[in-house]
Design an enzyme around this catalytic site. Structure first.
Site, PDB file in Angstrom:
ATOM      1  N   GLU A 152       0.820  -1.219   0.000  1.00  0.00           N
ATOM      2  CA  GLU A 152       0.000   0.000   0.000  1.00  0.00           C
ATOM      3  C   GLU A 152       0.855   1.270   0.000  1.00  0.00           C
ATOM      4  O   GLU A 152       0.636   2.186   0.772  1.00  0.00           O
ATOM      5  CB  GLU A 152      -0.959  -0.012   1.183  1.00  0.00           C
TER       6      GLU A 152
ATOM      7  N   ASP B  63      -8.079  -9.372   4.283  1.00  0.00           N
ATOM      8  CA  ASP B  63      -7.927  -8.224   5.174  1.00  0.00           C
ATOM      9  C   ASP B  63      -9.035  -8.127   6.225  1.00  0.00           C
ATOM     10  O   ASP B  63      -9.955  -7.331   6.059  1.00  0.00           O
ATOM     11  CB  ASP B  63      -7.897  -6.935   4.325  1.00  0.00           C
TER      12      ASP B  63
ATOM     13  N   GLU C  50     -12.397  -2.194  11.889  1.00  0.00           N
ATOM     14  CA  GLU C  50     -12.388  -1.539  10.580  1.00  0.00           C
ATOM     15  C   GLU C  50     -13.521  -1.993   9.660  1.00  0.00           C
ATOM     16  O   GLU C  50     -14.272  -1.182   9.147  1.00  0.00           O
ATOM     17  CB  GLU C  50     -11.035  -1.791   9.892  1.00  0.00           C
TER      18      GLU C  50
ATOM     19  N   HIS D 128     -15.357  -8.141   1.293  1.00  0.00           N
ATOM     20  CA  HIS D 128     -14.872  -6.813   0.926  1.00  0.00           C
ATOM     21  C   HIS D 128     -15.853  -6.037   0.054  1.00  0.00           C
ATOM     22  O   HIS D 128     -15.465  -5.441  -0.959  1.00  0.00           O
ATOM     23  CB  HIS D 128     -13.534  -6.949   0.172  1.00  0.00           C
TER      24      HIS D 128
ATOM     25  N   TRP E   1      -9.143  -2.905  -5.107  1.00  0.00           N
ATOM     26  CA  TRP E   1      -9.747  -2.100  -4.053  1.00  0.00           C
ATOM     27  C   TRP E   1     -11.255  -1.960  -4.273  1.00  0.00           C
ATOM     28  O   TRP E   1     -11.945  -1.331  -3.502  1.00  0.00           O
ATOM     29  CB  TRP E   1      -9.091  -0.696  -3.997  1.00  0.00           C
TER      30      TRP E   1
HETATM   31  O1  GCW Z   1      -6.770  -3.090   6.640  1.00  0.00           O
HETATM   32  C1  GCW Z   1      -5.986  -2.288   5.827  1.00  0.00           C
HETATM   33  C2  GCW Z   1      -6.337  -0.893   6.210  1.00  0.00           C
HETATM   34  C3  GCW Z   1      -5.189   0.069   6.211  1.00  0.00           C
HETATM   35  C4  GCW Z   1      -4.026  -0.562   6.950  1.00  0.00           C
HETATM   36  C5  GCW Z   1      -3.627  -1.836   6.225  1.00  0.00           C
HETATM   37  C6  GCW Z   1      -2.517  -2.590   6.917  1.00  0.00           C
HETATM   38  C7  GCW Z   1      -2.338   0.405   8.326  1.00  0.00           C
HETATM   39  O2  GCW Z   1      -7.376  -0.450   5.387  1.00  0.00           O
HETATM   40  O3  GCW Z   1      -5.623   1.250   6.843  1.00  0.00           O
HETATM   41  O4  GCW Z   1      -2.945   0.304   7.087  1.00  0.00           O
HETATM   42  O5  GCW Z   1      -4.715  -2.704   6.158  1.00  0.00           O
HETATM   43  O6  GCW Z   1      -2.834  -3.510   7.638  1.00  0.00           O
HETATM   44  O7  GCW Z   1      -1.369  -2.274   6.710  1.00  0.00           O
END
Ligand code: GCW
Length: 713
Positions: A305, A378, A406, A534, A556
């Site tokens: 990222e 994630d 999140e 997601h 994304w």
């Molecule tokens: O879950 C995603 C998040 C990001 C986060 C990333 C990560 C810290 O949307 O905000 O960044 O993962 O885990 O690195």
């Protein structure tokens, strides 16, 4: 007039006194109200014989004395004599404990473990709390208080307990300007501006809370890192925190921005194989240890990222991790290198962490751990376990869970995470045959690793109750307890937490526990049932947006994940699709690869299934989707009913707070259900069966909803 003011002031003071703001977490030490129990506790705890005066032991002593004062409503005297009911506390080398004949028990615990036993010494019945180290004594003291707070008998104790994992960590995603990435509980608790000279009492209470559940490390800064934290001025601030935490057995760690040599020293490169770069890190680490001698080490997010990393120089993750590992090794430090990587070119984000990291097994230094998120994507409401677990036997893998919510309701949904965590911990990787659970990978027993650990992305902020939602505290608590002992059940952990946080009344405990244990499934059903993934709003990830397809990076966009079309929905990860399933052992693959045997909960993770596909229930996929979304909404309604029935057991403040939040949760659940069903209906072209509540708004309405402000992004 004066009188009125006085009465008003008294009233106000009283309200203040009794306002329940949640600050005390699970360390409330409320008076034991049951008279019989109180009398028996008072008889069994008549005095404290305490040995030792180190900061850690003094922390234990203060906690025990305060705790007992509150619980037993009287001062428990310190004593140098042993009589019936003396609680003897000290580490194994203290004179009284050495005499107690606990050698066998002490051999059974590790350096951080503790023993709490009832023993008769010179005819006097005593309770002994001890360990091989001071921090063991501290953990034992907290455990003893937990027994009392949860109203357990203490007349015949024999508890021998050691943590199953070595590193039990919080990962703060806290920025230096005090915003918190994905934080929903206010700003960062680290007040960098007033550090190092001002020590907020919160830091001490934070340390107490962590120690009470065995958390022994904290990464203070965001993995999306800022190199400034590595400068002298900031390291002094970090030192101030480290000094507060040390007595509680907590080490501090920092995130290392890979490009720090460029940003801080104006170097031309951060290439991990470049001698000057390596030397810069050696010097930097030397400086850190000169300021914080027990600094824990680094956590690194690299080439993910947009973060810099070794791949910027055509090096791999091992090159990067090893450079830092070499720098911290002389001081006993470690590097936690995250495996959360994905790039837009790959045909399946699911496969990437494995593709990049698995070939590096055996290439990392001994003091490197690879930190892996529980699932391959994630922190989704439900994910299969990451295929990296079990696939890197030569590398210690650290588990990364997310406490902050999140993708799972952020600050407003009641979501108890232990069942979410346990689902992965108990999953069988089959790497060494049946019984090769993920838990055994991370506790080192499967592949014989000493360096073991679990981290939780912190959900703590400067809100008065620490975590925002009153129930979010349970997730912090659960992370600590599971990292101590991953075999504890979700129900046991919930019970402990409820008894300490809300009430020991049986009806209250059962009722609240039911709510907590149902909350995971409820949320999965109203957000992403049957393996949908997601489909949250872009960016802030709050609320549904299955139609999302406008971001430049396909991976994304929600449409990338659900792939709905006129035939069906779901991501084909079988051999006919991206073949991500090949990353699992054959036994695991077999559970998922046949569309007719794949468990419903994971169906759309692995298959692009037809809308008419027959589910285990006999319903078609479309009807099952309607059923699940509605079940999710119904579950929230039941949770609300259940909560309302508990009013008399809960203080007014928290009762009302949770009640209001549950109403938001219900609205959101309806929003999720309606938006998703209306959207997927544009592909299935099938009606929502008449027995279900029909959406009262159009898809256009849901598509036009904008969540303008979502904190924590
Ligand atoms: O879950 C995603 C998040 C990001 C986060 C990333 C990560 C810290 O949307 O905000 O960044 O993962 O885990 O690195």
């Amino acid at each position: 007039m004066k009188k009125v003011v006085l009465i008003f002031t008294c009233f106000f003071v009283l309200i203040q006194l009794y306002a329940e703001d949640g600050y005390n977490l699970w360390l409330r030490y409320n008076p034991v109200e049951n008279k019989t129990l109180l009398t028996s506790y008072k008889q069994q705890i008549t005095g404290i014989h305490f040995s030792g005066s180190s900061p850690t032991l003094l922390a234990a002593k203060e906690e025990i004395l305060n705790g007992l004062n509150g619980l037993l409503q009287r001062k428990t005297p310190l004593t140098s004599l042993i009589s019936n009911g003396t609680v003897i506390i000290g580490n194994s080398s203290s004179a009284q404990i050495a005499k107690a004949g606990l050698q066998n028990e002490l051999k059974q615990i590790n350096q951080e473990g503790f023993i709490i036993v009832t023993k008769t010494i010179a005819g006097k019945k005593c309770i002994i709390i001890t360990g091989n180290s001071e921090v063991g004594v501290l953990y034992g003291s907290f455990h003893f208080l937990r027994l009392l707070q949860t109203h357990q008998p203490v007349n015949n104790l024999r508890i021998i307990s050691s943590p199953k994992l070595k590193l039990r960590l919080l990962n703060h995603w806290d920025n230096l300007n005090r915003t918190v990435e994905r934080g929903y509980a206010g700003f960062s608790i680290w007040n960098w501006h007033t550090l190092p000279n001002y020590i907020d009492k919160r830091y001490i209470d934070y340390a107490r809370a962590n120690a009470s559940v065995g958390i022994n490390g904290t990464v203070l800064t965001n993995v999306n890192a800022n190199a400034t934290i590595l400068t002298k001025t900031w390291l002094e601030k970090v030192k101030a925190l480290a000094d507060v935490f040390r007595p509680y057995g907590i080490k501090v760690y920092l995130t290392a921005r890979f490009s720090a040599p460029i940003e801080l020293a104006r170097m031309k490169t951060a290439d991990p194989l470049n001698d000057s770069v390596r030397q810069w890190w050696v010097e930097k680490v030397k400086e850190i240890y000169s300021i914080i001698p027990d600094f824990g080490g680094f956590l690194v997010k690299a080439n993910s990222e947009g973060q810099p990393g070794p791949q910027d120089y055509k090096r791999n993750h091992a090159d990067g991790a090893n450079m830092l590992a070499d720098a911290v090794a002389p001081y006993g430090g470690i590097v936690m290198w995250r495996a959360f990587v994905y790039n837009p070119e790959s045909n399946d984000r699911f496969k990437q962490a494995y593709e990049e990291f698995q070939p590096l097994d055996g290439k990392f230094r001994k003091n490197v751990m690879v930190q892996v998120k529980n699932g391959p994507i994630d922190f989704q409401p439900r994910e299969p376990f990451s295929p990296l677990f079990g696939a890197m036997p030569k590398t210690p893998l650290m588990m990364e869970f997310q406490l902050t919510q999140e993708y799972v309701g952020q600050g407003t949904h009641l979501f108890y995470e232990a069942p979410w965590f346990k689902e992965v911990l108990e999953a069988d990787t089959y790497t060494k045959g049946r019984g090769s659970m993920v838990a055994k990978v991370i506790d080192g027993t499967l592949d014989d690793h000493e360096l073991t650990g679990m981290a939780g992305v912190s959900n703590i902020g400067n809100d008065i109750n620490w975590c925002g939602h009153p129930f979010a505290q349970a997730n912090w608590y659960a992370l600590g307890r599971l990292s101590w002992d991953h075999e504890l059940s979700s129900a046991t952990i919930a019970t402990e937490w409820i008894r300490q946080t809300f009430s020991n009344d049986k009806k209250a405990v059962t009722g609240i526990q039911k709510i907590m244990l149902n909350s995971h499934e409820a949320l999965v059903n109203y957000m992403t049932p049957l393996g949908l993934t997601h489909i949250m709003y872009n960016g802030h990830h709050y609320g549904p947006m299955p139609w999302g397809n406008t971001l430049n990076r396909p991976d994304w966009n929600p449409v990338y994940y659900h792939r709905a079309d006129s035939f069906g929905v779901g991501f084909d990860r079988t051999a006919k699709g991206t073949n991500a399933l090949a990353q699992y052992k054959p036994e695991v693959r077999k559970q998922f690869e046949d569309i007719n045997n794949c468990p419903d909960d994971y169906l759309l993770w692995f298959h692009h299934a037809s809308w008419n596909h027959t589910m285990k229930s006999g319903r078609s996929l479309w009807n099952e989707l309607c059923y699940r979304y509605n079940t999710g909404v119904d579950s929230v309604k039941s949770i609300i009913k259940q909560w309302n029935s508990l009013e008399k057991f809960i203080d007014k403040d928290r009762f009302v707070q949770v009640k209001q939040l549950l109403n938001i949760q219900l609205n959101d659940a309806v929003w999720w259900r309606n938006a998703c069903l209306l959207y997927f209906q544009t592909f299935s072209k099938m009606p929502i069966p008449a027995q279900y509540e029909q959406p009262d708004k159009t898809l256009e309405h849901y598509r036009s909803i904008r969540v303008l402000f979502a904190p924590g992004n």
